[in-house]
Design a protein around this motif. Sequence first.
Motif, short mmCIF file in Angstrom:
data_model
loop_
_atom_site.label_atom_id
_atom_site.label_comp_id
_atom_site.label_asym_id
_atom_site.label_seq_id
_atom_site.Cartn_x
_atom_site.Cartn_y
_atom_site.Cartn_z
N ASP A 1 0.84 -1.19 0.00
CA ASP A 1 0.00 0.00 0.00
C ASP A 1 0.88 1.24 0.00
O ASP A 1 1.90 1.30 0.69
CB ASP A 1 -0.91 0.01 1.23
CG ASP A 1 -1.98 -1.06 1.16
OD1 ASP A 1 -2.19 -1.63 0.07
OD2 ASP A 1 -2.61 -1.34 2.20
N ASP B 1 -1.89 7.95 0.20
CA ASP B 1 -3.13 8.39 -0.45
C ASP B 1 -2.83 9.50 -1.45
O ASP B 1 -1.91 10.30 -1.27
CB ASP B 1 -4.12 8.92 0.59
CG ASP B 1 -4.75 7.80 1.42
OD1 ASP B 1 -4.41 6.62 1.20
OD2 ASP B 1 -5.59 8.12 2.29
N PHE C 1 -7.83 8.97 -2.44
CA PHE C 1 -7.80 7.62 -2.99
C PHE C 1 -6.62 6.88 -2.37
O PHE C 1 -5.50 7.38 -2.35
CB PHE C 1 -7.60 7.66 -4.51
CG PHE C 1 -8.86 7.58 -5.30
CD1 PHE C 1 -9.10 6.49 -6.14
CD2 PHE C 1 -9.81 8.58 -5.22
CE1 PHE C 1 -10.27 6.41 -6.88
CE2 PHE C 1 -10.98 8.51 -5.96
CZ PHE C 1 -11.21 7.41 -6.79
N THR C 2 -6.88 5.67 -1.86
CA THR C 2 -5.77 4.83 -1.44
C THR C 2 -5.05 4.32 -2.69
O THR C 2 -5.61 4.28 -3.78
CB THR C 2 -6.28 3.63 -0.62
OG1 THR C 2 -7.23 2.90 -1.42
CG2 THR C 2 -6.93 4.09 0.66
N THR C 3 -3.79 3.95 -2.52
CA THR C 3 -3.01 3.41 -3.65
C THR C 3 -2.39 2.08 -3.25
O THR C 3 -2.15 1.82 -2.06
CB THR C 3 -1.90 4.39 -4.07
OG1 THR C 3 -1.00 4.61 -2.96
CG2 THR C 3 -2.47 5.73 -4.51
N HIS D 1 -2.41 5.86 -13.93
CA HIS D 1 -1.53 5.32 -12.89
C HIS D 1 -0.06 5.44 -13.31
O HIS D 1 0.57 4.47 -13.69
CB HIS D 1 -1.89 3.86 -12.61
CG HIS D 1 -3.03 3.73 -11.65
ND1 HIS D 1 -2.92 3.11 -10.43
CD2 HIS D 1 -4.31 4.16 -11.73
CE1 HIS D 1 -4.08 3.15 -9.81
NE2 HIS D 1 -4.95 3.79 -10.57
N ASP E 1 -8.53 0.14 -11.89
CA ASP E 1 -9.63 1.08 -11.63
C ASP E 1 -11.01 0.56 -12.03
O ASP E 1 -12.02 1.14 -11.65
CB ASP E 1 -9.37 2.40 -12.38
CG ASP E 1 -8.22 3.19 -11.78
OD1 ASP E 1 -7.92 2.98 -10.59
OD2 ASP E 1 -7.62 4.00 -12.51
N GLN F 1 -13.70 -1.08 -7.92
CA GLN F 1 -13.22 -0.39 -6.72
C GLN F 1 -14.12 -0.73 -5.54
O GLN F 1 -15.34 -0.82 -5.69
CB GLN F 1 -13.21 1.13 -6.96
CG GLN F 1 -12.28 1.54 -8.11
CD GLN F 1 -12.29 3.02 -8.38
OE1 GLN F 1 -12.52 3.83 -7.49
NE2 GLN F 1 -12.01 3.40 -9.63
N HIS G 1 -13.79 0.79 -2.01
CA HIS G 1 -13.18 1.67 -1.03
C HIS G 1 -13.71 1.42 0.38
O HIS G 1 -14.91 1.24 0.58
CB HIS G 1 -13.43 3.13 -1.39
CG HIS G 1 -12.81 3.56 -2.68
ND1 HIS G 1 -11.58 4.19 -2.74
CD2 HIS G 1 -13.23 3.43 -3.96
CE1 HIS G 1 -11.29 4.46 -4.01
NE2 HIS G 1 -12.26 4.00 -4.77
N LYS H 1 -18.93 7.80 -2.65
CA LYS H 1 -18.67 6.37 -2.87
C LYS H 1 -19.97 5.58 -2.95
O LYS H 1 -20.10 4.67 -3.78
CB LYS H 1 -17.76 5.83 -1.76
CG LYS H 1 -16.31 6.27 -1.90
CD LYS H 1 -15.41 5.58 -0.90
CE LYS H 1 -15.51 6.18 0.47
NZ LYS H 1 -14.45 5.66 1.37
N HIS I 1 -7.75 0.00 -5.38
CA HIS I 1 -8.49 0.89 -4.49
C HIS I 1 -9.52 0.11 -3.69
O HIS I 1 -10.65 -0.09 -4.15
CB HIS I 1 -9.16 1.99 -5.29
CG HIS I 1 -8.24 2.72 -6.23
ND1 HIS I 1 -7.16 3.46 -5.79
CD2 HIS I 1 -8.22 2.80 -7.58
CE1 HIS I 1 -6.53 3.98 -6.83
NE2 HIS I 1 -7.15 3.59 -7.92
#
Length: 230
Positions: A12, A15, A24-26, A70, A145, A148, A150, A163, A208
């Motif tokens: 991880d 963000d 957004f988390t990565t 990305h 993507d 997702q 989240h 979301k 994500h």
Amino acid sequence: MRPFGETIWTIDGDDVRMFNVLPFTTRMTVVRLESGGLWILSPVQPNPDRRYAVDALGPVEHLVAPNKIHSIGIKPWTALYPAAKVWASPAFAGRHPDIAVEALLTNDVAAPWSPEIDHCAIEGHAVLDEVVFLHKPSGTLIITDLIQKHDAAGSSWLWRGVKRMIGVQGKDGGVPLDIKLCIRDRQAMRRSIEAILGWEFDNLVIAHGHCIQGGAKQEVSRAFAWLTGA
């Protein structure tokens, strides 16, 4: 670094903020190939801990940008590992002409890692040029993507609302509404998704949100039922 299956790990990252507002988390995916070299998908920003974890697994041979968005970690990791080859989605070079690419991953490209990692460039979308991957040894589908899920924890009320509205909150998330609304050729995209569903996989890594170990094909099929009619 988290082991996800046979010779596959996730890391991880920090963000990022979409439109400078929505967090957004990565996540990046690391695969150790039979050669002993590493294949890294959607690299996050490197730091000493992440680099140490990667170096402990083997030499970095391939850096992969799964879509034109990305790109954040490609340049920094290339600077750290100049011998690594960069592979990218079909529209990546048009958006990032300053990044040298070994090849664009169209569906007629045979990469040197193809015996272990299959790929499918999703056709028919007007905006997203995503490439989906299958890590065969672990039976893991890797999506960036297109799906997702989240986590709601720690999100602001605004982001939780967004979301929920676009269908990507929590473990029941799926294909974001904005992606559904921007299809150029529905039949072409359906053929791509049906090709992916024809692969043998049981696990799912996404960039994500919540990943899935066991039963992933059923969940991926559910996520795309609006397109395939399944």
